[in-house]
Write a protein that holds these residues in place. Structure first.
Motif, PDB file in Angstrom:
ATOM      1  N   SER A   7       0.855  -1.192   0.000  1.00 22.04           N
ATOM      2  CA  SER A   7       0.000   0.000   0.000  1.00 22.04           C
ATOM      3  C   SER A   7       0.883   1.232   0.000  1.00 22.04           C
ATOM      4  O   SER A   7       2.044   1.188   0.415  1.00 22.04           O
ATOM      5  CB  SER A   7      -0.904   0.008   1.238  1.00 22.04           C
ATOM      6  OG  SER A   7      -0.118   0.164   2.422  1.00 22.04           O
ATOM      7  N   ILE A   8       0.319   2.341  -0.472  1.00 24.92           N
ATOM      8  CA  ILE A   8       1.008   3.625  -0.400  1.00 24.92           C
ATOM      9  C   ILE A   8       0.057   4.631   0.221  1.00 24.92           C
ATOM     10  O   ILE A   8      -1.098   4.753  -0.193  1.00 24.92           O
ATOM     11  CB  ILE A   8       1.513   4.090  -1.787  1.00 24.92           C
ATOM     12  CG1 ILE A   8       2.302   5.399  -1.647  1.00 24.92           C
ATOM     13  CG2 ILE A   8       0.377   4.204  -2.794  1.00 24.92           C
ATOM     14  CD1 ILE A   8       3.101   5.757  -2.896  1.00 24.92           C
ATOM     15  N   GLU A   9       0.533   5.333   1.256  1.00 23.71           N
ATOM     16  CA  GLU A   9      -0.298   6.270   2.000  1.00 23.71           C
ATOM     17  C   GLU A   9       0.428   7.593   2.159  1.00 23.71           C
ATOM     18  O   GLU A   9       1.665   7.641   2.226  1.00 23.71           O
ATOM     19  CB  GLU A   9      -0.618   5.686   3.386  1.00 23.71           C
ATOM     20  CG  GLU A   9      -1.341   4.346   3.347  1.00 23.71           C
ATOM     21  CD  GLU A   9      -1.315   3.639   4.703  1.00 23.71           C
ATOM     22  OE1 GLU A   9      -0.388   3.932   5.485  1.00 23.71           O
ATOM     23  OE2 GLU A   9      -2.199   2.825   4.956  1.00 23.71           O
ATOM     24  N   LEU A  10      -0.350   8.643   2.252  1.00 23.43           N
ATOM     25  CA  LEU A  10       0.209   9.969   2.469  1.00 23.43           C
ATOM     26  C   LEU A  10       0.596  10.113   3.931  1.00 23.43           C
ATOM     27  O   LEU A  10      -0.249   9.997   4.824  1.00 23.43           O
ATOM     28  CB  LEU A  10      -0.815  11.034   2.075  1.00 23.43           C
ATOM     29  CG  LEU A  10      -0.306  12.472   2.070  1.00 23.43           C
ATOM     30  CD1 LEU A  10       0.786  12.668   1.025  1.00 23.43           C
ATOM     31  CD2 LEU A  10      -1.470  13.434   1.799  1.00 23.43           C
ATOM     32  N   PHE A  11       1.866  10.377   4.181  1.00 24.81           N
ATOM     33  CA  PHE A  11       2.387  10.495   5.544  1.00 24.81           C
ATOM     34  C   PHE A  11       2.390  11.948   6.009  1.00 24.81           C
ATOM     35  O   PHE A  11       2.115  12.244   7.171  1.00 24.81           O
ATOM     36  CB  PHE A  11       3.799   9.919   5.593  1.00 24.81           C
ATOM     37  CG  PHE A  11       4.443   9.956   6.951  1.00 24.81           C
ATOM     38  CD1 PHE A  11       4.021   9.110   7.964  1.00 24.81           C
ATOM     39  CD2 PHE A  11       5.494  10.836   7.214  1.00 24.81           C
ATOM     40  CE1 PHE A  11       4.625   9.137   9.221  1.00 24.81           C
ATOM     41  CE2 PHE A  11       6.113  10.872   8.464  1.00 24.81           C
ATOM     42  CZ  PHE A  11       5.678  10.020   9.468  1.00 24.81           C
ATOM     43  N   ALA A  12       2.714  12.869   5.094  1.00 22.76           N
ATOM     44  CA  ALA A  12       2.730  14.300   5.434  1.00 22.76           C
ATOM     45  C   ALA A  12       2.635  15.097   4.142  1.00 22.76           C
ATOM     46  O   ALA A  12       2.972  14.596   3.061  1.00 22.76           O
ATOM     47  CB  ALA A  12       3.999  14.670   6.194  1.00 22.76           C
ATOM     48  N   GLU A  13       2.175  16.330   4.246  1.00 22.59           N
ATOM     49  CA  GLU A  13       2.078  17.196   3.073  1.00 22.59           C
ATOM     50  C   GLU A  13       2.180  18.653   3.520  1.00 22.59           C
ATOM     51  O   GLU A  13       2.205  18.966   4.716  1.00 22.59           O
ATOM     52  CB  GLU A  13       0.775  16.947   2.317  1.00 22.59           C
ATOM     53  CG  GLU A  13      -0.486  17.254   3.105  1.00 22.59           C
ATOM     54  CD  GLU A  13      -1.752  16.953   2.307  1.00 22.59           C
ATOM     55  OE1 GLU A  13      -1.723  17.084   1.071  1.00 22.59           O
ATOM     56  OE2 GLU A  13      -2.759  16.588   2.929  1.00 22.59           O
ATOM     57  N   SER A  14       2.252  19.541   2.530  1.00 26.52           N
ATOM     58  CA  SER A  14       2.320  20.963   2.842  1.00 26.52           C
ATOM     59  C   SER A  14       1.040  21.368   3.590  1.00 26.52           C
ATOM     60  O   SER A  14      -0.033  20.802   3.334  1.00 26.52           O
ATOM     61  CB  SER A  14       2.469  21.777   1.562  1.00 26.52           C
ATOM     62  OG  SER A  14       1.377  21.533   0.695  1.00 26.52           O
ATOM     63  N   PRO A  15       1.113  22.293   4.543  1.00 22.74           N
ATOM     64  CA  PRO A  15       2.270  23.153   4.842  1.00 22.74           C
ATOM     65  C   PRO A  15       3.318  22.547   5.777  1.00 22.74           C
ATOM     66  O   PRO A  15       4.309  23.202   6.086  1.00 22.74           O
ATOM     67  CB  PRO A  15       1.625  24.367   5.503  1.00 22.74           C
ATOM     68  CG  PRO A  15       0.443  23.790   6.224  1.00 22.74           C
ATOM     69  CD  PRO A  15      -0.070  22.695   5.328  1.00 22.74           C
ATOM     70  N   ASP A  16       3.102  21.302   6.232  1.00 20.49           N
ATOM     71  CA  ASP A  16       4.077  20.708   7.146  1.00 20.49           C
ATOM     72  C   ASP A  16       5.402  20.424   6.446  1.00 20.49           C
ATOM     73  O   ASP A  16       6.460  20.460   7.071  1.00 20.49           O
ATOM     74  CB  ASP A  16       3.529  19.408   7.749  1.00 20.49           C
ATOM     75  CG  ASP A  16       2.431  19.673   8.769  1.00 20.49           C
ATOM     76  OD1 ASP A  16       2.445  20.768   9.365  1.00 20.49           O
ATOM     77  OD2 ASP A  16       1.570  18.798   8.957  1.00 20.49           O
ATOM     78  N   ILE A  17       5.348  20.083   5.159  1.00 21.20           N
ATOM     79  CA  ILE A  17       6.574  19.808   4.417  1.00 21.20           C
ATOM     80  C   ILE A  17       6.445  20.431   3.025  1.00 21.20           C
ATOM     81  O   ILE A  17       5.411  20.285   2.364  1.00 21.20           O
ATOM     82  CB  ILE A  17       6.853  18.287   4.323  1.00 21.20           C
ATOM     83  CG1 ILE A  17       8.205  18.026   3.686  1.00 21.20           C
ATOM     84  CG2 ILE A  17       5.740  17.550   3.604  1.00 21.20           C
ATOM     85  CD1 ILE A  17       9.387  18.471   4.512  1.00 21.20           C
ATOM     86  N   LYS A  18       7.483  21.135   2.600  1.00 21.90           N
ATOM     87  CA  LYS A  18       7.455  21.834   1.317  1.00 21.90           C
ATOM     88  C   LYS A  18       8.730  21.532   0.529  1.00 21.90           C
ATOM     89  O   LYS A  18       9.819  21.497   1.095  1.00 21.90           O
ATOM     90  CB  LYS A  18       7.326  23.346   1.541  1.00 21.90           C
ATOM     91  CG  LYS A  18       6.074  23.730   2.322  1.00 21.90           C
ATOM     92  CD  LYS A  18       6.037  25.206   2.654  1.00 21.90           C
ATOM     93  CE  LYS A  18       4.804  25.542   3.495  1.00 21.90           C
ATOM     94  NZ  LYS A  18       4.755  26.968   3.869  1.00 21.90           N
ATOM     95  N   THR A  19       8.535  21.316  -0.760  1.00 23.03           N
ATOM     96  CA  THR A  19       9.641  21.024  -1.679  1.00 23.03           C
ATOM     97  C   THR A  19      10.724  20.160  -1.024  1.00 23.03           C
ATOM     98  O   THR A  19      11.869  20.575  -0.870  1.00 23.03           O
ATOM     99  CB  THR A  19      10.245  22.330  -2.242  1.00 23.03           C
ATOM    100  OG1 THR A  19      10.467  23.264  -1.183  1.00 23.03           O
ATOM    101  CG2 THR A  19       9.332  22.943  -3.264  1.00 23.03           C
ATOM    102  N   PRO A  20      10.358  18.912  -0.653  1.00 26.44           N
ATOM    103  CA  PRO A  20      11.319  18.038   0.018  1.00 26.44           C
ATOM    104  C   PRO A  20      12.229  17.333  -0.993  1.00 26.44           C
ATOM    105  O   PRO A  20      11.799  16.947  -2.084  1.00 26.44           O
ATOM    106  CB  PRO A  20      10.415  17.029   0.733  1.00 26.44           C
ATOM    107  CG  PRO A  20       9.219  16.922  -0.147  1.00 26.44           C
ATOM    108  CD  PRO A  20       9.022  18.288  -0.757  1.00 26.44           C
ATOM    109  N   ILE A  21      13.486  17.138  -0.613  1.00 28.27           N
ATOM    110  CA  ILE A  21      14.408  16.384  -1.474  1.00 28.27           C
ATOM    111  C   ILE A  21      15.057  15.266  -0.654  1.00 28.27           C
ATOM    112  O   ILE A  21      14.447  14.256  -0.401  1.00 28.27           O
ATOM    113  CB  ILE A  21      15.408  17.301  -2.203  1.00 28.27           C
ATOM    114  CG1 ILE A  21      16.023  18.359  -1.275  1.00 28.27           C
ATOM    115  CG2 ILE A  21      14.726  18.007  -3.346  1.00 28.27           C
ATOM    116  CD1 ILE A  21      17.068  19.218  -1.950  1.00 28.27           C
TER     117      ILE A  21
END
Length: 982
Positions: free
Chosen positions: A38-52
């Protein structure tokens, strides 16, 4: 995500910032190919932005680089510097509920890794440093801030670490290495990094735009360069003992070690030589790229896939813009995934699996998709968590500039298996022994190291090294025992007799010096990978004969190892009489080794090598003369253009060397025009050499007058005549039609020559009567070429009926006649590559495909692409397409050209201040800021920046849609045959 961007692309990214697009408008989430996962969303903006870059530490905390400085647009709202964000699921909900800033204050931050002591190592473009989490609370050590700055507007809703307050915290950090250079492009300096089992740090450095640089370790050890291309370096964990490990890269973005200590890296490609690559990195390896010869990768002295003597090929092609790589060694994912590599493709919005297999001394890889997504899925990094699941950082937008969006995805087994924190191996002997058998690599390796430090426990490791049924357990035990140079372990016996070739190769590479025996390990009876490992570390004359024997193998990695053995022992190299070597591969290996040790006496052998019958030896000698500026041999090189440089590669090498010797080399491009003209016009030049010269000389060169064309055609040599016709087709002289017509209608001329001339006549509507006449020729290939030339011309119903009658019974001619009117829809789905693959399966001819490539009324590829020196320089050079692209990828690029456009080839909608509207792709920026664009037909136009009022990037490629519909099925097959046979 590391392709070189022109200034125009920077403007594109500024215009295309996507930070205003709400998350609610996102496309479908990515999908995992394996139904067990499975693939699930763990975090997204605004908590994390342009991650590398990203890593998961032993405490299950996700640490990720949040970029705020990469192509930062004007007016960007966000932190002034990059940050490392800490994300943790403390409640077991599958979502990050603890989100903090772990560290900030850097720019052009690239990647993260965990060091042997558990500290966090950070790579930016210009340095590597480590941070300590001494309190275990998620915060790095703090220090007083010389430049406190408040959180930017809009950032105040983030969760702050305890005691952080309103200011940005400052951190005491330990510098490992630093890069001193004037270049500041965001991502072609220090890039990916990884630790081997023994605690040494390996890291890649990009081409740095060819600028001079100094790389300095913590003990002051310095390596300088500039223009040689990217490199891999190695140092101790504290930054001491810095040394160059391998060279010849474009941008090696991320790297990883497998359990046997083999180093792999993904790297981006020069603009004109796709695809990007997965590489196996070996000590002393040269992977062929030299930035001093331009970024396109098409110079005669540049290699992209081991094409040149002494260079090494890729393990596999990869997707566009690869930026993450990790070796999987755990048990949350299916068992067959263990030992595989996972890599991200930012441009193809995919995460791939690479299944490794050994082929001689090299590893090959088979690529299959693991996670695929839509246009907004832009995976950058992939990391393995302690429980064996995967985390993926997602840039979340096609824009290269920072834009405020971002996501972290979590891939794991659907059965909900949660292994949890692994055994530490800190307890009793039994605990450590159990930990050595852990499915988790880090747990296994840490426990083995602890056991190796205890004399009583080492006995158990020796047993495991010899007898354990699991190669992974044997590998970790052997490496731990080698670390402490255990005198009771028979490393040589393991290297010579273990049932796993990978174990044997690893042991030959890592065993203590006291146990090492190069002669036995490099013997011809041993597997190629074992021989290669032994030869690379050999430095004794006794291994000379083994090295010479290895040079005579058709295995570039084994040959490289043999050369390294000779380089490591100058005495052994000096004892070889190169003149008496009868085997060409051995002569080539000795030549390359002698050049590497830079002994002045070795130059005396150059005249002999320049006369060698083997073209690879001759090429390497020519390259040596040019790059080492052996000016006394210039007359010899010039003379070779008259007849000795019998292949295109040798001809180009001679021209490139003359440019270097005369100081005429121009940056970023291979020219050599004046030398080509001399070869073409010299009376002593052979017909074969004239043909090669015509391939390299632009058809509109002033020396190519109509009288010159006539004289070149007046030859009995069929090869020269063929090349004359092919160049004459693209000449601007109106009189060329008369010359081409004479060839096309000559019934005594070879059909192939007549076919090539007809391609040139097809450009002119006025040649319709002649083409109609040729369409009834007795030769079937001439008939078909004439029918192809009539495409798009206005014919009466009577003329079409006559053509059909004369072609009765010839299915291929019938299909060509059906395409004379405007293009028709084919049976294949427009962008369905699988359907096209089936439809295009069948016999094909490369010679016919070459004519289609250069045909103005069919594919017309030559208008924008070069092949073997001819054509436009708008799109990628396709000379070596077969070595770089799969058949599937070639078909996809033709039927769906807009699916993914590399930054170098983005088209622009241009509105000029005088009201004109133009569409073009930026080709080059010349003197005085002049910008050269190519339109949709491949024609060039030049503008000054102040002429442009509005510039907007286009989502569609400048390469036309529907190209496949303009071709018959057989033409498409033939075109593919031409592209894939080279």
């Amino acid at each position: 995500m590391t392709k070189y961007l022109t200034r125009a692309v920077v403007l594109f990214t500024i215009l295309c910032c996507g930070w205003l697009v709400p998350n609610a408008l996102r496309a479908e989430p990515p999908k995992v190919a394996d139904p067990r996962l499975s693939i699930e969303l763990f975090a997204e903006s605004p908590d994390i932005k342009t991650p590398i870059g990203m890593v998961v530490d032993p405490k299950d905390r996700v640490l990720v680089v949040e970029s705020h400085t990469h192509q930062r647009p004007s007016g960007y709202v966000g932190p002034a510097t990059d940050r490392i964000r800490l994300l943790e699921d403390t409640k077991g909900t599958g979502k990050a509920d603890r989100v903090e800033t772990y560290f900030e204050g850097t720019s052009s931050t690239m990647c993260l890794t965990i060091g042997p002591d558990g500290s966090l190592y950070v790579a930016t473009r210009s340095e590597i440093f480590k941070l300590s989490d001494s309190k275990g609370d998620g915060a790095a050590k703090q220090a007083a801030s010389p430049h406190p700055s408040p959180l930017p507007k809009g950032e105040g809703d983030e969760k702050k670490p305890e005691g952080e307050g309103a200011g940005i915290r400052k951190t005491v950090r330990t510098q490992i290495a630093r890069l001193e250079t004037t270049c500041n492009y965001p991502h072609d300096g220090i890039e990916g990094m990884a630790f081997d089992f023994h605690g040494d740090l390996y890291f890649g450095m990009g081409e740095n735009l060819g600028a001079p640089y100094k790389l300095i370790g913590s003990d002051g050890a310095t390596h300088s360069g500039g223009g040689e291309g990217g490199n891999f370096f190695r140092c101790h964990a504290d930054g001491s003992h810095l040394e160059r490990f391998a060279t010849g890269f474009w941008n090696p973005f991320q790297c990883s070690f497998d359990i046997y200590g083999q180093l792999f890296s993904v790297e981006n490609d020069p603009d004109s030589r796709p695809p990007c690559k997965l590489l196996q990195i070996v000590e002393g390896g040269d992977y062929g790229f030299r930035f001093r010869y331009g970024r396109k990768g098409t110079h005669p002295f540049q290699a992209w896939n081991g094409e040149l003597p002494g260079t090494l090929p890729m393990a596999s092609a990869v997707g566009e813009a690869p930026s993450g790589l990790v070796a999987y060694e755990s048990d949350n994912l299916p068992a067959e995934y263990r030992g595989e590599l996972f890599g991200t493709s930012w441009g193809d919005h995919r995460v791939d699996r690479f299944t490794l297999s050994q082929h001689g001394a090299a590893a090959w890889a088979k690529m299959t998709p693991l996670v695929t997504g839509g246009d907004d899925f832009r995976p950058a990094a992939v990391a393995v968590a302690p429980d064996g699941s995967l985390f993926i950082s997602d840039w979340a937008d096609k824009s290269y500039s920072v834009h405020g969006k971002g996501r972290i995805w979590h891939v794991r087994a659907k059965d909900g298996k949660k292994v949890g924190r692994r055994e530490s191996g800190d307890g009793s002997y039994e605990d450590r022994l159990a930990a050595v058998h852990s499915a988790d690599r880090l747990t296994r390796e840490n426990a083995a190291r602890r056991m190796a430090g205890d004399e009583a426990a080492r006995a158990a490791l020796r047993t495991l090294a010899r007898e354990d049924s699991d190669a992974r357990i044997r590998a970790v035990a052997i490496q731990a025992l080698a670390d402490v140079a255990d005198s009771k372990t028979d490393f040589l016996a393991i290297a010579l007799g273990d049932r796993s070739h990978e174990i044997r190769e690893m042991t030959a590479r890592c065993m203590p010096d006291a146990a090492f025996d190069a002669v036995k390990l490099a013997d011809a009876s041993q597997p190629a990978e074992v021989r290669a490992a032994a030869l690379r570390r050999s430095n004794k004359p006794a291994a000379r004969d083994a090295a010479l024997a290895a040079l005579d193998q058709d295995d570039p990695f084994l040959q490289q190892a043999a050369r390294q053995a000779l380089i490591n022992c100058p005495a052994a190299l000096a004892s070889i009489d190169a003149a008496k070597l009868t085997i060409a591969r051995q002569r080539l290996g000795v030549l390359l080794a002698l050049r590497s040790v830079r002994e002045a006496d070795s130059r005396k052998l150059l005249p002999q090598w320049l006369s060698d019958a083997d073209p690879s030896i001759k090429f390497a000698a020519i390259q040596w003369v040019g790059e080492e500026h052996v000016k006394e041999l210039r007359p010899r090189i010039a003379a070779m253009l008259s007849g000795e440089a019998a292949t295109r590669e040798l001809f180009e090498a001679c021209v490139a060397t003359l440019e270097l010797l005369d100081g005429a080399q121009k940056p970023d491009e291979f020219h050599g025009e004046e030398y080509v003209v001399r070869a073409l016009t010299a009376a002593e030049t052979s017909p074969a050499m004239r043909g090669l010269a015509l391939q390299l000389l632009r058809p509109d060169h002033p020396v190519l007058t109509l009288d010159k064309w006539r004289s070149l055609l007046a030859t009995d040599d069929p090869g020269q005549k063929l090349e004359v016709v092919r160049s004459l087709r693209m000449s601007p002289h109106a009189g060329r039609v008369e010359l081409l017509a004479a060839v096309a209608t000559d019934s005594h001329a070879p059909p192939q020559l007549r076919d090539e001339a007809i391609v040139g006549l097809a450009e002119f509507d006025a040649e319709r009567p002649r083409l109609l006449s040729l369409a009834s020729d007795v030769d079937p290939t001439v008939r078909r070429e004439a029918l192809r030339g009539l495409r798009g011309m206005k014919l009466s119903a009577e003329q079409l009926a006559q053509l059909k009658a004369s072609s009765s019974g010839d299915g291929e001619s019938g299909e060509l006649i059906a395409h004379i009117p405007p293009p028709i829809e084919t049976g294949a789905a427009k962008h369905d590559v699988d359907t096209w693959l089936k439809q295009l399966d069948g016999p094909a001819g490369a010679a016919a495909g070459a004519r289609i490539f250069f045909h103005s009324r069919t594919a017309g590829c030559y208008k924008c692409h070069q092949s073997h020196g001819r054509g436009g320089a708008v799109g990628p050079d396709l000379t070596t397409a077969a070595k770089q692209l799969t058949r599937r990828k070639l078909i996809e690029s033709i039927v769906d050209p807009s699916k993914e456009i590399a930054p170098r080839f983005i088209p622009w909608s241009l509105v000029l201040k005088d009201g004109r509207a133009l569409t073009g792709q930026l080709v080059s920026e010349g003197p005085g800021d002049l910008e050269t664009y190519a339109d949709t037909t491949g024609k060039l136009f030049v503008l000054k920046p102040d002429q442009i009022d509005q510039r907007t990037p286009l989502a569609t490629s400048i390469m036309p849609e529907g190209l496949a519909d303009s071709l018959t099925t057989q033409e498409f097959r033939d075109l593919l045959a031409y592209l894939t046979q080279q």
